[in-house]
Every structure is written in structure tokens, then in C-alpha cells.
Design an enzyme around this catalytic site. Structure first.
Site, PDB file in Angstrom:
ATOM      1  N   GLU A  27      19.227  -9.614  17.502  1.00 45.74           N
ATOM      2  CA  GLU A  27      18.208 -10.413  18.444  1.00 45.74           C
ATOM      3  C   GLU A  27      18.065 -11.673  18.037  1.00 45.74           C
ATOM      4  O   GLU A  27      17.622 -12.464  18.842  1.00 45.74           O
ATOM      5  CB  GLU A  27      17.027  -9.826  18.028  1.00 45.74           C
ATOM      6  CG  GLU A  27      16.701  -8.075  18.584  1.00 45.74           C
ATOM      7  CD  GLU A  27      16.744  -7.323  17.311  1.00 45.74           C
ATOM      8  OE1 GLU A  27      17.558  -7.541  16.600  1.00 45.74           O
ATOM      9  OE2 GLU A  27      15.977  -6.262  17.215  1.00 45.74           O
ATOM     10  N   ASP A 114      16.906  -4.038  16.410  1.00 48.02           N
ATOM     11  CA  ASP A 114      16.042  -3.229  15.344  1.00 48.02           C
ATOM     12  C   ASP A 114      15.712  -1.876  15.728  1.00 48.02           C
ATOM     13  O   ASP A 114      15.967  -1.382  16.643  1.00 48.02           O
ATOM     14  CB  ASP A 114      14.618  -3.884  15.359  1.00 48.02           C
ATOM     15  CG  ASP A 114      14.574  -5.315  14.784  1.00 48.02           C
ATOM     16  OD1 ASP A 114      15.426  -5.782  14.046  1.00 48.02           O
ATOM     17  OD2 ASP A 114      13.593  -6.130  14.979  1.00 48.02           O
ATOM     18  N   ASP A 116      13.406   0.153  16.114  1.00 48.03           N
ATOM     19  CA  ASP A 116      12.296   0.967  16.615  1.00 48.03           C
ATOM     20  C   ASP A 116      12.428   1.054  18.280  1.00 48.03           C
ATOM     21  O   ASP A 116      13.590   0.557  18.770  1.00 48.03           O
ATOM     22  CB  ASP A 116      11.015  -0.128  16.217  1.00 48.03           C
ATOM     23  CG  ASP A 116      11.355  -1.152  16.537  1.00 48.03           C
ATOM     24  OD1 ASP A 116      12.036  -1.720  17.460  1.00 48.03           O
ATOM     25  OD2 ASP A 116      10.421  -2.213  16.026  1.00 48.03           O
ATOM     26  N   GLU A 118      11.258  -1.128  20.463  1.00 47.37           N
ATOM     27  CA  GLU A 118      11.426  -2.048  21.097  1.00 47.37           C
ATOM     28  C   GLU A 118      13.200  -2.513  21.019  1.00 47.37           C
ATOM     29  O   GLU A 118      13.556  -2.908  21.881  1.00 47.37           O
ATOM     30  CB  GLU A 118      10.518  -3.140  20.810  1.00 47.37           C
ATOM     31  CG  GLU A 118      10.586  -4.597  21.529  1.00 47.37           C
ATOM     32  CD  GLU A 118       9.678  -5.371  21.100  1.00 47.37           C
ATOM     33  OE1 GLU A 118       9.544  -6.483  21.674  1.00 47.37           O
ATOM     34  OE2 GLU A 118       9.064  -5.241  19.953  1.00 47.37           O
ATOM     35  N   TYR A 342      13.026  -3.787   6.735  1.00 49.98           N
ATOM     36  CA  TYR A 342      12.282  -4.024   8.120  1.00 49.98           C
ATOM     37  C   TYR A 342      10.667  -3.877   8.044  1.00 49.98           C
ATOM     38  O   TYR A 342      10.173  -2.747   7.283  1.00 49.98           O
ATOM     39  CB  TYR A 342      12.834  -2.844   8.820  1.00 49.98           C
ATOM     40  CG  TYR A 342      12.332  -3.111  10.464  1.00 49.98           C
ATOM     41  CD1 TYR A 342      12.922  -4.458  11.017  1.00 49.98           C
ATOM     42  CD2 TYR A 342      11.781  -2.184  11.220  1.00 49.98           C
ATOM     43  CE1 TYR A 342      12.519  -4.735  12.403  1.00 49.98           C
ATOM     44  CE2 TYR A 342      11.542  -2.468  12.604  1.00 49.98           C
ATOM     45  CZ  TYR A 342      11.992  -3.560  13.136  1.00 49.98           C
ATOM     46  OH  TYR A 342      11.560  -3.886  14.445  1.00 49.98           O
ATOM     47  N   ARG A 344       8.212  -3.680  10.386  1.00 52.07           N
ATOM     48  CA  ARG A 344       7.449  -2.960  11.234  1.00 52.07           C
ATOM     49  C   ARG A 344       7.747  -1.571  11.172  1.00 52.07           C
ATOM     50  O   ARG A 344       8.653  -0.961  11.737  1.00 52.07           O
ATOM     51  CB  ARG A 344       7.880  -3.295  12.735  1.00 52.07           C
ATOM     52  CG  ARG A 344       7.219  -4.775  12.958  1.00 52.07           C
ATOM     53  CD  ARG A 344       7.539  -5.098  14.721  1.00 52.07           C
ATOM     54  NE  ARG A 344       8.947  -5.532  14.937  1.00 52.07           N
ATOM     55  CZ  ARG A 344       9.213  -6.831  14.926  1.00 52.07           C
ATOM     56  NH1 ARG A 344       8.199  -7.809  14.362  1.00 52.07           N
ATOM     57  NH2 ARG A 344      10.216  -7.184  15.124  1.00 52.07           N
ATOM     58  N   HIS A 389      11.215   4.694   9.147  1.00 51.97           N
ATOM     59  CA  HIS A 389      11.973   3.604   8.257  1.00 51.97           C
ATOM     60  C   HIS A 389      11.407   3.786   6.931  1.00 51.97           C
ATOM     61  O   HIS A 389      10.740   4.638   6.842  1.00 51.97           O
ATOM     62  CB  HIS A 389      11.639   2.197   8.594  1.00 51.97           C
ATOM     63  CG  HIS A 389      11.557   1.729  10.120  1.00 51.97           C
ATOM     64  ND1 HIS A 389      13.151   1.718  10.631  1.00 51.97           N
ATOM     65  CD2 HIS A 389      10.814   1.687  11.091  1.00 51.97           C
ATOM     66  CE1 HIS A 389      12.874   1.602  11.892  1.00 51.97           C
ATOM     67  NE2 HIS A 389      11.624   1.373  12.270  1.00 51.97           N
TER      68      HIS A 389
END
Length: 902
Positions: A27, A114, A116, A118, A342, A344, A389
Site C-alpha cells: 500500500e 495488510d 485485515d 481493508e 502490525y 491494527r 494478528h
């Protein structure tokens, strides 16, 4: 998108050491740079720079063939399976072209966004837009270290379309909510407002807390504080304080015994007022006391679990003064540069490698006596925790101490916090002893009184050597605090060295801070931890909430918006309903629910009579715009109203503006009367002898000013149209100088102000004028200008003085004048370690540490601003600083070799 849960090719065509080129897409540019350094030859690492496509934001983004569709403004085809209309963001088109070009040179594609929902959605969008004809792999990792990246390349998986489905459902829900409800606010409250599925609920929480404060009635109560002396010279300590807790068997009332109305909750307690407490103290003078009981209990405090997203945001707010948004920005940089895992995550678990690293470091720093025989295991108490995670921890198989990282500033401070918490999580409990002592005596009139004291000693600090958690309430004792009491036994005699009657008042519930609001949202299971920072940022940016110190204060505008939503869209701001929607999204991610039926129920309603969003926004006639924006002040005939230009007080048509920085619970009946008693601002100063027009001084939205009253326009003759408003004559107006007051300005001063801009004379055939601008007073000749020393110079500068000024070289930049002395010196910035001062600037007062400047906000004053608040403003200003220029990182083989396609 298909309903299959997994799609793609999960087996890499080669291992990274053979021939061929692999395109890895992440990203962010920073992440790309770090990963490229670990992968080496044969890989091209490029960034998508976030999302590459989304629902259209404005009408121009909608493709021509869809513009005539009724659903086009939503970007979602609500009549056909809620199919979203995705468009490539205009600012991402060049990057998409670049990725497509790089894809032509690649033999395999690794989507390394990532791990997750999103991130999974971004990977899916990349695949859909790029349409690769080569093998595609989903590359996932929770830390950016050489080992983790190599392992991720060797063990890719497929895209998880259930996660994509859940994220897509969230996006559609939020779009439907925002695009259907926001226009209602525009029509009934104020233009350009916004509503959001979680944003509006968060605003309601802050408003409800303020309502509680407004309804709160303080109760006054008294007790006695005694300083007892054992009389034994060898005691350490010899004296201790205790509080009166009982009289003749009745418990003395404390704050917890009073309701928010100010009344006692029950009748079984003794409520002492000042007179009763003082009199009792007098009757206890010279009385002897004895220890009635001593209760000792072992004290144990277990370590805190490693950080997850919300606990990191809360602790960074308490200890570092960071906003939730800024915490996540700093954590993102730490993650992308390989310092932490990570950031989040809902998880508080540590991998075996991380546990070993934390235990090893604890032993090295504190000794083996501080580390338990077996590793500690933590399990999450967060319901519906999102995709697993690890907890947020230092990255790598061995942790770097903060001093070994080479970090500085806020990155160092946040890393240190994460490192301390992680190491402490694998250390032993803190242990000690808590003691409760009761002391009794008899007054001169026979009253049986009892005092109580509590203490705590820590005999083994355990994890507290490494880390102590902060608290939202500053009056709360820290976990490592101790209060030692003398060693006493039942029957020991004591004397009262001091006896003082103390008064107390109950306090309204504290306003939310960013930390406590994050905790409240999480406790209620509203929204996702990864969204809290942006939600709080949005309600601040939209003017629904402002800050006083660290407290979040709702604006009167927020009251109007919440009032409307509660009365006409109750479900949409219902806490349980919003939490239930999060569970629905979790069910979709876990293959227990389907997207379309859930969206249909939300938008069109259910078969059980539940009203859907579409029906709610269809009939707006019953919403009384004036009523939902009006709030009577109890016990008065004054009404608070929220207008298009701000809040004001209304009493039978008489109006007065409410100061922008006034908190709703500060606007009492007495304060409202005070505002009405002030000069209205429409103070008639006299008549201009030159024009015959009346001159008045007013208080406007942008400050006090003077103006003239123009005569009414005569009615037009038959058949003629009235002059358009835009063509009608405009009255002269001028703002007051900073040195002037609305209460004391004279007609003579007003007439001088109305002369501005003033013609000073002529130089070199050009007119010279004196005028006030956004950067202060100045004189102008053609396109040339010179600053004046003060506003008063506008009225007095002569053509000779102007000639001298124009003869001097024009000063550039900030060095135009000598620096003014600071208004206040606050102390050292905990971030930059430089002194913070308050200064007066062109746009008002601001704080600075010499490197970063931040304007004071609504609610801040030069006199009252604290060092902590100033540091917070500087932190927020730094987080809005321009991002560094991005660079493309490419690591490629010397020449492309053909490779087999699969």
C-alpha cells in the site's frame, strides 16, 4: 464478486532465487522501500498508494452511462443486489497505469497488502483492475523483518473473498447511511453537515455525557480528617491520616451516596454539613483514641496484556498526549520501517518467538527473579475479534531496546511504550500487602465515632519495574504507588495531632477524552478499533466536538444533529443496533451470513415490520427544523437556538450570540442572563455629519465592527422591478482595531475607521492608500506595498512618512519586524524537548517550540492554556505536516528471462 471464499493461485511458480521477475504490490511507498531491501534481486516492489478505486465521491466521477440512473448518486445499485459502482480514483490513474506497465514485465504477482479486511479488499481491487494473466499470490505478514518477508513469499495463500465481502458490505452500509441521512441534516439543520454510521453514534455519546453534566446538581457534604500519632519514637511512620466514616453506628455520607440530583440515595447514612462537622470536631478535642481493628490482605497486581489497537491509543493519549489519529500515524511509520508488528489488531497474543524474546530481555535487564518459570499466555476478551494478528510488539526474533533502534522524537517515544509493555507482560506479578485500620473514640457528649485508613506496601515490584499503566482519572493512585501505615495492633492507643473539618462537593461525570471515548466505543462493541482514530478526527473536523484541554466538548450544533437523529432516525443512533451491525459484518466474514440479504434488510426494512433506511428518509415533512434546533433553558423564557450562522439565545425575538468556545453545560440560566445584559452590539454612536446617516457599532460573526444605516429603498413605481439585492448600495463597514472596545468606541473613532482604506496622498503619479489586510496594516502604491507598525498608523501616516517607507527595501518573509516577546512561557515540550511559548501572530495567538507552530483552538485562551494542552496542539500540527515525497523502489534482475506461465 463471486461468493466463493477463496480464489487465485497459491503456489508460487518459483522460489525467488530462480529466473523471472516477481511484482510485489504493497500500500505505501515506505513499506515498499523496506520490503525491497529484504527481497533483493528478481523482485520489483511497488506501492498502490492506498486504495486505487472506490465508490464515486462526486457527480463528475460517475461514468456517463450511469448518470441517468436513479441510484447513481449513491454509487450503489440498490435495485440490483446492491451492486457497487467502483471507479478508479482520479488521483490514482497514473499509478494504475504504472502498475499495469510493471505487470507486463512480471512473471508472477504478489499482492502484499495488510492482512485485515481493508487490506484484503485493496488486494482484490488491484486484481480486478490490473486483470493479471500471470499467477497471483496473496502474500501476508504481520511484521516487516527479513525472516517474516521471506517466509511470506514462500508461503502465500489465496485471496479470502469472505473478508472482501465483509469490507465491501461495510463500505456500502456507510455510503447508504451517509448519502441518505446527510441531506436531511442539510435541509433541517445546516448545509454541508455529515452523518455516519459510527460517527453519529460517537457524537451521541459525547452529547449524552454533556446532557448528564447539564442535569447534574452538586451535593455538598462534610467529614473530618484526623492525623493520628502512635506516640512511639521508633515508629516509621509515626503518624498517619484517617477519615471519619461512622458516628453512632451510622455511616458518614460520601460522594457515592448522592444521586445526580444532589439528593441522598438512601436514608441510612449520616449527612454532615459544615456546622455539624465543625461542631463534632470541637466535641472530639482532647479525646483519646484506640485501634479497633487491623485487617491485612496480600496484594497482587498482574501484568497488563500486550497492546492491541485500542489500548495503544488510550495509553499513548494518557502518557504521550497523542491523539488517536496521530498514534496510528506514528505506529504506521514504525511498522513500515520494520520496528513493530502490525498495529491494527484486536489480538493480545504473542508468538512463541516473541514470548521468548520478551522473557530473554526481561532476564537480561532485571534478572531471572523477575521472570516466571512458565510463559504468560493472554486471551482476548474482545468479542468478535477481527482476523487474528499478534499483539502490537517490537518486531523480530530478538527485541531491540529503545536505545538500540536509533529512533528519535515521537517514533522513539511510542516504540519505547510498546517495548516496555511487551517486556512487562512476561514478568512476574507485583506483590505486597494492603492494610485497613479502624480507629475509634468517644466525643465529649458520648458520640461513638470511627475513623478509617488504608495503606499499601509493595514487597516485590515484579513487572512494575518495567511498566506502569496510566489512568484517565488523574486522582487515581498509580499501580506502583505506596502508602505506608505504622505497625499497629488492636487496642493500641493513639492521639489526634490534628482534627480538621473538610468540605466536599460531588462532581458531574467527567467529559470523554479521546482515550476514554475509544474505551467506551470498544466496550459497547461499536465500530472497529482500526476506525476509531478516523471517527474521532471526523467529529472534531466537522465541528460536532471541540477540545478543552484533553476533554471532548460537544458543540450546540452536535446537540441539534443528535436531537434530529434520536427523534426521527432512532435506530440509526441506537447503540445496540450499531453494535449488532458489527456482528453482522463479522458473520459475513466468517461465512455465517450473506451480504445482499443484510443490506436489503438495512435499506428496505425487514418482513417483521422493521423500517428500512429508505422509508425513514422519504417523508421529511414532519421534521420541524426550528423545534429540533431549539433548547429551552430551564427556569427561564430563554431558548438556545442553532442557526445557520451559529448558536444564539432567543428571548421573545431578542437575540444574542453565544460565544463559540462556550461549553453547553456552562450555559446556565445565570450565564444566559449575563449574555443578555451585555451590550447588544447594536450601539448607536451618532450621526455622520457628512452623510446624515446613523453610525452603529455591532458584534458580528467575525468580531466587532462599525457600520452605517442606509435609508430604506423607496417602493418601486408601478410596473418597475425592485433593485436586485446584488445591485443595491452597500453600507460602509470597518472592523474595530484590536486596541478598541465595542463598549467604549466613540463616533469620532468610528468615522475614522469608516474612512479606510484611506487615501494618504500621491507619489510618483500614483495614489497611496492606507489599508488593513489579512497580514496587518500596510500602505499601497500601485502594486508596491509596505507594512505599518500598528493599526493606529492607518489613521495617522502622512505622505512624507509613506515616502520614507517606500524608499526603504521591502522586507521579505518573517523577518519584517523584530520578533515580539512571548505572551507566556509554558515549559519544555515532552516531544521535542524545546521550550514552548505562547505568541501573538497574524491570525491570533499560537504556541510554538521554535520548530512547529499551532494556533490556539476554540476553548483555548492565552491565560489558561496548559503545557499539556500546548504539547497536544503541537502534536496535532505535526501530524498534519506534508508527507515526504514518495519514491519508487525497484530491485530487478539485469535482464528479463522468459518464464513458464501457470
Amino acid at each position: 464478486m463471486t461468493a466463493d471464499s477463496e480464489v487465485g493461485s497459491s503456489v508460487p511458480a518459483n522460489n525467488g532465487n530462480a529466473g523471472g521477475t516477481r511484482l510485489v504490490i504493497v500500500e505505501s511507498p515506505a513499506k515498499a522501500k523496506t520490503i525491497a531491501g529484504y527481497l533483493g534481486r528478481g523482485y520489483i516492489v511497488e506501492s498502490s498508494i492506498g486504495h486505487i478505486r472506490d465508490l464515486p465521491e462526486k457527480a463528475d466521477d460517475i461514468p456517463e452511462k450511469y448518470k441517468s440512473e436513479a441510484w447513481a448518486r449513491l454509487g450503489v445499485n440498490v435495485d440490483h443486489e446492491f451492486e457497487p459502482l467502483y471507479v478508479v480514483n482520479p488521483d490514482k490513474k497514473s499509478q494504475v497505469s504504472k502498475l499495469k506497465q510493471l505487470l507486463k514485465e512480471a512473471d508472477e504477482l504478489y499482492l502484499a497488502t495488510d492482512e485485515d479486511r481493508e487490506g484484503e479488499a485493496i488486494a482484490w481491487h488491484l486484481r480486478e483492475v490490473l486483470k493479471p494473466k500471470i499467477p497471483v499470490h496473496r502474500m501476508v505478514f504481520h511484521e516487516i523483518t527479513p525472516h517474516a518477508i521471506r517466509d511470506a513469499v514462500s508461503n502465500p495463500r489465496d485471496l479470502n473473498l469472505r473478508l472482501v465481502d465483509a469490507q465491501e458490505t461495510r463500505r456500502i452500509l456507510d455510503r447508504l447511511y451517509g448519502y441518505e441521512v446527510s441531506p436531511v441534516l442539510w435541509k433541517k439543520v445546516k448545509p454541508r453537515l455529515s452523518a455516519g454510521r459510527v460517527q453519529s453514534v460517537a457524537t451521541r455519546l459525547v452529547v449524552e455525557r454533556e446532557r448528564e453534566r447539564m442535569a447534574f446538581t452538586a451535593a455538598n457534604y462534610w467529614d473530618l480528617q484526623a492525623l493520628f500519632d502512635t506516640g512511639r519514637a521508633g515508629d516509621d511512620p509515626r503518624t498517619f491520616s484517617a477519615t471519619l466514616t461512622g458516628v453512632d453506628g451510622r455511616r458518614v455520607a460520601q460522594g457515592r451516596d448522592f444521586a445526580s440530583t444532589g439528593r441522598l440515595k438512601g436514608s441510612d447514612v449520616l449527612h454532615l454539613d459544615e456546622a455539624a462537622a465543625t461542631a463534632l470536631a470541637g466535641r472530639l478535642e482532647g479525646v483519646s483514641y484506640a485501634v479497633r481493628s487491623v485487617e491485612r490482605k496480600p496484594y497482587t497486581r498482574k501484568p497488563y496484556a500486550p497492546f492491541r489497537t485500542t489500548t495503544l491509543q488510550q495509553e499513548a493519549s494518557r502518557k504521550l498526549g497523542f491523539s488517536a489519529k496521530y498514534t496510528m500515524q506514528v505506529a504506521q511509520r514504525l511498522y513500515e520501517n520494520g520496528y513493530i508488528t502490525y498495529m491494527r489488531t484486536d489480538s493480545i497474543t504473542l508468538s512463541e518467538t516473541a514470548v521468548a524474546a520478551a522473557r530473554s530481555q526481561a532476564i537480561k535487564l532485571y534478572g531471572s527473579a523477575y521472570v516466571p518459570d512458565k510463559p504468560r499466555v493472554y486471551t482476548s476478551k474482545v468479542k468478535n475479534a477481527q482476523e487474528a494478528h499478534e499483539a502490537i510488539r517490537p518486531s523480530g526474533e530478538e527485541f531491540r531496546t529503545p536505545g538500540e533502534t536509533g529512533l528519535s522524537g515521537d517514533m522513539f517515544r511510542l516504540y519505547e511504550l510498546i517495548w516496555q509493555r511487551t517486556v512487562a507482560s512476561q514478568m512476574k506479578d507485583a506483590v505486597g500487602e494492603s492494610v485497613s485500620i479502624k480507629v475509634g473514640g468517644t466525643s465529649s457528649t458520648g458520640e461513638n465515632v470511627e475513623f478509617s485508613a488504608t495503606g499499601r506496601t509493595i514487597t516485590f515490584h515484579g513487572f512494575l519495574k518495567a511498566y506502569v499503566e496510566g489512568a484517565d482519572d488523574p486522582s487515581t493512585d498509580r499501580d506502583d504507588s505506596e502508602k505506608r501505615l505504622p505497625t499497629l495492633t488492636e487496642g493500641d492507643r493513639l492521639t489526634a495531632a490534628e482534627l480538621t473539618a473538610l468540605g466536599h462537593s460531588t462532581k458531574p461525570p467527567a467529559r470523554y477524552t479521546e482515550a476514554s471515548l475509544v474505551k467506551e466505543l470498544e466496550d459497547r462493541e461499536i465500530g472497529r478499533p482500526s476506525t476509531y482514530a478516523s471517527i474521532i478526527g471526523t467529529i472534531l473536523d466537522r465541528g460536532y466536538v471541540f477540545k478543552k484541554g484533553t476533554a471532548l466538548v460537544p458543540s450546540f450544533l452536535a446537540f441539534a444533529v443528535v436531537n434530529l437523529l434520536e427523534q426521527h432516525f432512532g435506530n440509526l443512533v441506537d447503540y445496540d443496533f450499531t453494535a449488532e451491525m458489527e456482528k453482522v459484518l463479522d458473520d459475513i466474514a466468517n461465512d455465517r451470513a450473506e451480504r445482499v440479504p443484510e443490506l436489503r434488510r438495512f435499506y428496505f426494512g425487514g418482513g417483521d415490520g422493521d423500517e428500512g433506511l429508505k422509508e425513514m428518509v422519504t417523508d421529511l415533512g414532519e421534521i420541524d427544523a426550528k423545534e429540533i434546533s431549539s433548547f429551552p433553558i430551564k427556569g427561564t423564557d430563554i431558548v438556545i437556538r442553532v442557526g445557520r450562522y451559529g448558536p444564539y439565545l432567543d428571548r421573545g425575538g431578542a437575540r444574542v450570540n453565544i460565544p463559540e468556545d462556550m461549553a453547553p453545560d456552562d450555559l446556565t440560566a445565570e450565564k444566559a442572563e449575563e449574555l443578555f445584559s451585555r451590550p447588544s452590539g447594536d450601539r448607536e454612536l451618532g450621526v455622520d455629519p457628512a452623510t446624515g446617516r446613523t453610525i452603529v457599532a455591532k458584534d458580528g460573526r467575525f468580531g466587532p465592527y462599525v457600520t452605517e444605516i442606509l435609508p430604506e429603498e423607496p417602493a418601486p413605481a408601478d410596473g418597475k422591478k425592485r433593485t436586485k439585492k446584488a445591485d443595491a448600495p452597500k453600507p460602509r463597514t470597518s472592523s474595530l482595531f484590536k486596541s478598541m472596545s465595542l463598549d467604549t468606541i466613540t463616533l469620532e473613532q468610528a468615522l475614522m475607521l469608516l474612512q479606510l482604506p484611506r487615501v494618504v496622498g500621491e507619489l510618483d503619479g500614483e495614489e497611496v492608500t492606507a489599508q488593513n489586510g489579512r497580514f496587518g496594516p500596510y500602505i499601497k502604491k500601485g502594486t508596491d506595498s509596505r507594512s505599518l507598525g500598528s493599526e493606529d498608523d492607518l489613521l495617522t501616516v502622512t505622505i512624507e512618512q509613506a515616502k520614507e517607507l517606500f524608499a526603504q527595501p521591502k522586507a521579505r518573509g518573517r523577518g519584517r519586524a523584530a520578533a515580539a516577546p512571548p505572551l507566556r512561557e509554558l515549559g519544555e515540550d515532552p516531544n521535542s524537548k524545546k521550550p514552548i511559548v505562547v505568541k501573538e501572530g497574524r491570525f491570533g495567538p499560537y504556541v510554538t517550540d521554535g520548530e512547529t507552530n499551532a494556533s490556539l483552538r476554540k476553548g483555548d485562551t492565552v491565560e489558561d492554556i496548559t503545557l499539556e494542552r500546548a504539547a497536544e496542539l503541537l502534536v496535532e500540527r505535526r501530524e498534519r505536516a506534508p508527507a515526504p515525497k514518495r519514491t519508487t523502489t525497484r530491485t530487478r534482475t539485469a535482464a528479463k528471462k522468459p518464464a513458464a506461465k501457470s
